[in-house]
Scaffold this active site. Sequence first.
Site, short mmCIF file in Angstrom:
data_model
loop_
_atom_site.label_atom_id
_atom_site.label_comp_id
_atom_site.label_asym_id
_atom_site.label_seq_id
_atom_site.Cartn_x
_atom_site.Cartn_y
_atom_site.Cartn_z
N GLU A 1 -2.13 5.71 5.32
CA GLU A 1 -2.45 5.95 3.91
C GLU A 1 -1.40 5.25 3.05
OE1 GLU A 1 -2.16 9.51 0.59
OE2 GLU A 1 -2.58 10.08 2.67
N ARG B 1 1.56 4.38 -5.75
CA ARG B 1 2.73 4.76 -6.55
C ARG B 1 3.60 3.58 -6.90
NH1 ARG B 1 4.53 10.28 -3.27
NH2 ARG B 1 2.49 11.32 -3.42
N LYS C 1 -8.04 17.86 1.42
CA LYS C 1 -6.59 17.79 1.58
C LYS C 1 -5.99 19.10 1.07
CE LYS C 1 -2.70 15.03 -0.24
NZ LYS C 1 -2.35 13.82 -1.01
#
Length: 212
Positions: free
Chosen positions: A41, A45, A129
Amino acid sequence: MKGIKHIVKGAPILPILQADSVEQALNIAKAVEASGLKNLEVVRRTDAAAASVTAIREAFPDMVVGMGTVLSPEHAKEAVEAGSQFLVTPTVSPRLLDGLMSSGVPFIPGTSNPADILMASEYGLTELKFFPAHLSGGAPMLKALGGIFQNISFCPTGGISGSNLNDYLSLKNVFAVGGSWMIPSDMVKAENWQGITDTCKQALEAFEGLRP
């Protein structure tokens, strides 16, 4: 649409990668692949996130690569255009869920409490999640939620480490775990790629140890 657990390869473990450059992302991906883990993943950011997804997909075609920290339908579109095979969000909203539903790729929306989980389940979603896992009650909370939401399975992230990994993986309602502990920032800064490989191997061995 198939859920994310249908595209995860091998061990259901998602190392979380945050890279400042494409070159750094490729080095990290190479280190992860060398451990035997096949999933990655890339969090949204840094400015290098989208280009990193594209580069990793091209350099390591056997890996399953997705983008995390998706916060809007626009982010989802950008991630898919970059080649993301799945999407991960830290939270949920109706607008975000609508964007994810129309993205065309598997996704796991972030939840942290029963209200979030109910909202996602009302969209027909069963793979979520759980974030931030440790701060939201950890494995005991997930175990308790399993009694309420019996058709929901989770991928917890946030505060997971080698010391508590088994607590999560042993739960019946956990289909995968994710975390940045496998790619420590100090190792990235030191360009200690072998150290990252070793840390990922330890996570893989922990999972293998839980198999019957």
